[in-house]
Scaffold this motif. Structure first.
Motif, PDB file in Angstrom:
ATOM      1  N   GLY A 184       0.783  -1.165   0.035  1.00 58.19           N
ATOM      2  CA  GLY A 184       0.090   0.071  -0.021  1.00 58.19           C
ATOM      3  C   GLY A 184       0.776   1.231   0.075  1.00 58.19           C
ATOM      4  N   GLY A 185       2.106   1.194  -0.270  1.00 54.08           N
ATOM      5  CA  GLY A 185       3.073   2.226  -0.312  1.00 54.08           C
ATOM      6  C   GLY A 185       3.597   2.583   0.956  1.00 54.08           C
ATOM      7  N   GLN A 186       4.285   3.728   0.973  1.00 56.96           N
ATOM      8  CA  GLN A 186       5.245   4.086   2.296  1.00 56.96           C
ATOM      9  C   GLN A 186       4.231   4.633   3.200  1.00 56.96           C
ATOM     10  OE1 GLN A 186       7.841   7.527   1.169  1.00 56.96           O
ATOM     11  NE2 GLN A 186       8.271   7.877   3.046  1.00 56.96           N
ATOM     12  N   ALA A 187       4.712   4.351   4.523  1.00 59.10           N
ATOM     13  CA  ALA A 187       3.866   4.613   5.786  1.00 59.10           C
ATOM     14  C   ALA A 187       4.228   5.716   6.260  1.00 59.10           C
ATOM     15  CB  ALA A 187       4.139   3.258   6.664  1.00 59.10           C
ATOM     16  N   HIS A 188       3.594   6.145   7.050  1.00 56.24           N
ATOM     17  CA  HIS A 188       3.749   7.248   8.011  1.00 56.24           C
ATOM     18  C   HIS A 188       4.169   8.620   7.271  1.00 56.24           C
ATOM     19  CE1 HIS A 188       4.191   4.833  11.388  1.00 56.24           C
ATOM     20  NE2 HIS A 188       5.089   4.180  10.525  1.00 56.24           N
ATOM     21  N   VAL A 189       3.158   8.701   6.082  1.00 59.23           N
ATOM     22  CA  VAL A 189       3.129  10.184   5.116  1.00 59.23           C
ATOM     23  C   VAL A 189       1.883  10.821   5.890  1.00 59.23           C
ATOM     24  CG1 VAL A 189       2.993  11.125   2.893  1.00 59.23           C
ATOM     25  CG2 VAL A 189       4.193   8.837   3.229  1.00 59.23           C
ATOM     26  N   PRO A 190       2.314  12.024   6.505  1.00 58.92           N
ATOM     27  CA  PRO A 190       0.951  12.905   7.212  1.00 58.92           C
ATOM     28  C   PRO A 190       0.435  13.400   6.069  1.00 58.92           C
ATOM     29  CG  PRO A 190       3.238  13.919   7.357  1.00 58.92           C
ATOM     30  CD  PRO A 190       3.584  12.489   6.776  1.00 58.92           C
ATOM     31  N   TYR A 191      -0.846  13.240   6.329  1.00 57.19           N
ATOM     32  CA  TYR A 191      -1.926  14.154   5.377  1.00 57.19           C
ATOM     33  C   TYR A 191      -1.753  15.622   5.572  1.00 57.19           C
ATOM     34  CZ  TYR A 191      -6.410  15.417   2.960  1.00 57.19           C
ATOM     35  OH  TYR A 191      -7.089  15.730   2.053  1.00 57.19           O
ATOM     36  N   PRO A 192      -1.762  16.653   4.479  1.00 54.99           N
ATOM     37  CA  PRO A 192      -1.555  17.971   4.733  1.00 54.99           C
ATOM     38  C   PRO A 192      -2.434  18.682   5.732  1.00 54.99           C
ATOM     39  CG  PRO A 192      -1.566  17.490   2.417  1.00 54.99           C
ATOM     40  CD  PRO A 192      -1.985  16.183   3.315  1.00 54.99           C
ATOM     41  N   ASP A 193      -1.877  19.349   6.663  1.00 57.36           N
ATOM     42  CA  ASP A 193      -2.765  20.159   7.841  1.00 57.36           C
ATOM     43  C   ASP A 193      -3.759  21.031   7.130  1.00 57.36           C
ATOM     44  OD1 ASP A 193      -1.565  18.944   9.849  1.00 57.36           O
ATOM     45  OD2 ASP A 193       0.033  20.738   9.705  1.00 57.36           O
ATOM     46  N   THR A 194      -3.542  21.742   6.180  1.00 53.33           N
ATOM     47  CA  THR A 194      -4.553  22.759   5.374  1.00 53.33           C
ATOM     48  C   THR A 194      -4.581  22.153   3.731  1.00 53.33           C
ATOM     49  OG1 THR A 194      -2.831  24.291   5.096  1.00 53.33           O
ATOM     50  CG2 THR A 194      -4.046  24.558   7.006  1.00 53.33           C
ATOM     51  N   PRO A 195      -5.246  21.269   3.514  1.00 57.26           N
ATOM     52  CA  PRO A 195      -5.185  20.765   2.211  1.00 57.26           C
ATOM     53  C   PRO A 195      -5.901  21.855   0.974  1.00 57.26           C
ATOM     54  CG  PRO A 195      -6.746  19.483   3.294  1.00 57.26           C
ATOM     55  CD  PRO A 195      -6.131  20.459   4.311  1.00 57.26           C
ATOM     56  N   ALA A 196      -6.840  22.770   1.601  1.00 56.61           N
ATOM     57  CA  ALA A 196      -7.346  23.709   0.573  1.00 56.61           C
ATOM     58  C   ALA A 196      -6.240  24.397   0.227  1.00 56.61           C
ATOM     59  CB  ALA A 196      -8.423  24.296   1.430  1.00 56.61           C
ATOM     60  N   GLU A 197      -5.117  24.840   1.013  1.00 56.12           N
ATOM     61  CA  GLU A 197      -4.464  26.136   0.710  1.00 56.12           C
ATOM     62  C   GLU A 197      -2.994  25.487  -0.068  1.00 56.12           C
ATOM     63  OE1 GLU A 197      -3.026  27.489   4.361  1.00 56.12           O
ATOM     64  OE2 GLU A 197      -5.149  28.058   4.823  1.00 56.12           O
ATOM     65  N   LEU A 198      -3.020  24.191  -0.486  1.00 55.16           N
ATOM     66  CA  LEU A 198      -1.718  23.773  -1.198  1.00 55.16           C
ATOM     67  C   LEU A 198      -2.091  23.762  -2.644  1.00 55.16           C
ATOM     68  CD1 LEU A 198      -1.356  19.973   0.256  1.00 55.16           C
ATOM     69  CD2 LEU A 198      -0.187  22.058   0.683  1.00 55.16           C
ATOM     70  N   SER A 199      -0.792  24.127  -3.456  1.00 52.98           N
ATOM     71  CA  SER A 199      -0.838  24.584  -4.828  1.00 52.98           C
ATOM     72  C   SER A 199      -1.115  23.123  -5.459  1.00 52.98           C
ATOM     73  CB  SER A 199       0.594  25.176  -5.055  1.00 52.98           C
ATOM     74  OG  SER A 199       1.599  24.285  -4.864  1.00 52.98           O
ATOM     75  N   ASP A 200      -0.963  23.288  -6.546  1.00 52.06           N
ATOM     76  CA  ASP A 200      -1.072  21.962  -7.371  1.00 52.06           C
ATOM     77  C   ASP A 200       0.278  21.149  -7.491  1.00 52.06           C
ATOM     78  OD1 ASP A 200      -3.550  22.444  -8.281  1.00 52.06           O
ATOM     79  OD2 ASP A 200      -3.263  23.224 -10.373  1.00 52.06           O
ATOM     80  N   GLU A 201       1.471  21.942  -7.320  1.00 55.55           N
ATOM     81  CA  GLU A 201       2.658  21.243  -7.149  1.00 55.55           C
ATOM     82  C   GLU A 201       2.812  20.628  -5.857  1.00 55.55           C
ATOM     83  OE1 GLU A 201       7.607  22.504  -7.252  1.00 55.55           O
ATOM     84  OE2 GLU A 201       5.978  24.157  -7.914  1.00 55.55           O
ATOM     85  N   GLU A 202       2.351  21.395  -4.789  1.00 51.72           N
ATOM     86  CA  GLU A 202       2.584  20.910  -3.217  1.00 51.72           C
ATOM     87  C   GLU A 202       1.696  19.450  -3.226  1.00 51.72           C
ATOM     88  OE1 GLU A 202       2.981  24.762  -0.863  1.00 51.72           O
ATOM     89  OE2 GLU A 202       1.210  24.268  -1.419  1.00 51.72           O
ATOM     90  N   TRP A 203       0.311  19.569  -4.194  1.00 51.99           N
ATOM     91  CA  TRP A 203      -0.459  18.341  -3.957  1.00 51.99           C
ATOM     92  C   TRP A 203       0.087  17.151  -4.885  1.00 51.99           C
ATOM     93  CZ3 TRP A 203      -3.800  15.852  -1.344  1.00 51.99           C
ATOM     94  CH2 TRP A 203      -4.842  16.770  -0.610  1.00 51.99           C
ATOM     95  N   ALA A 204       0.841  17.554  -5.882  1.00 51.77           N
ATOM     96  CA  ALA A 204       1.540  16.517  -6.754  1.00 51.77           C
ATOM     97  C   ALA A 204       2.900  15.837  -5.774  1.00 51.77           C
ATOM     98  CB  ALA A 204       2.244  16.975  -8.032  1.00 51.77           C
TER      99      ALA A 204
END
Length: 104
Positions: free
Chosen positions: A20-40
């Protein structure tokens, strides 16, 4: 065939599990504020570690639960499995469990 120790069902053959991929990758605190590059970067960029690596696994042909594992990517050996709500084991804890022979 390698056995993987499910934290709930015990040792089972590896064909019952899915990576299922890498573990312990934290979800962004403020996802609505991320740019497209940050989401990528959050979605697609992961570590490519040689050696010990924390991963997520799913027992898809058994209890269907997710769990984390510390696996050596060079030998494919699972050193430790633990539930998602358990903290990531530290390096000293892994070394101690290897020395005592309690690492799976």
């Amino acid at each position: 065939m390698q056995l993987i120790a499910c934290p709930w069902c015990g040792p089972r053959e590896e064909v019952e599990f899915h990576y299922g991929g890498q573990a312990h990758v934290p979800y962004p605190d403020t996802p609505a504020e991320l740019s497209d590059e940050e989401w990528a970067h959050y979605v697609f960029f992961r570590d490519n570690t040689k050696g010990r690596f924390a991963e997520r696994w799913n027992h898809s042909a058994g209890c269907r639960r997710w769990f984390n594992a510390i696996r050596d990517t060079t030998t494919y050996r699972f050193e430790r499995v633990y539930r998602l709500d358990d903290p990531k084991p530290g390096v000293t804890e892994l070394a101690r469990s290897r020395k005592e022979g309690t690492a799976p």
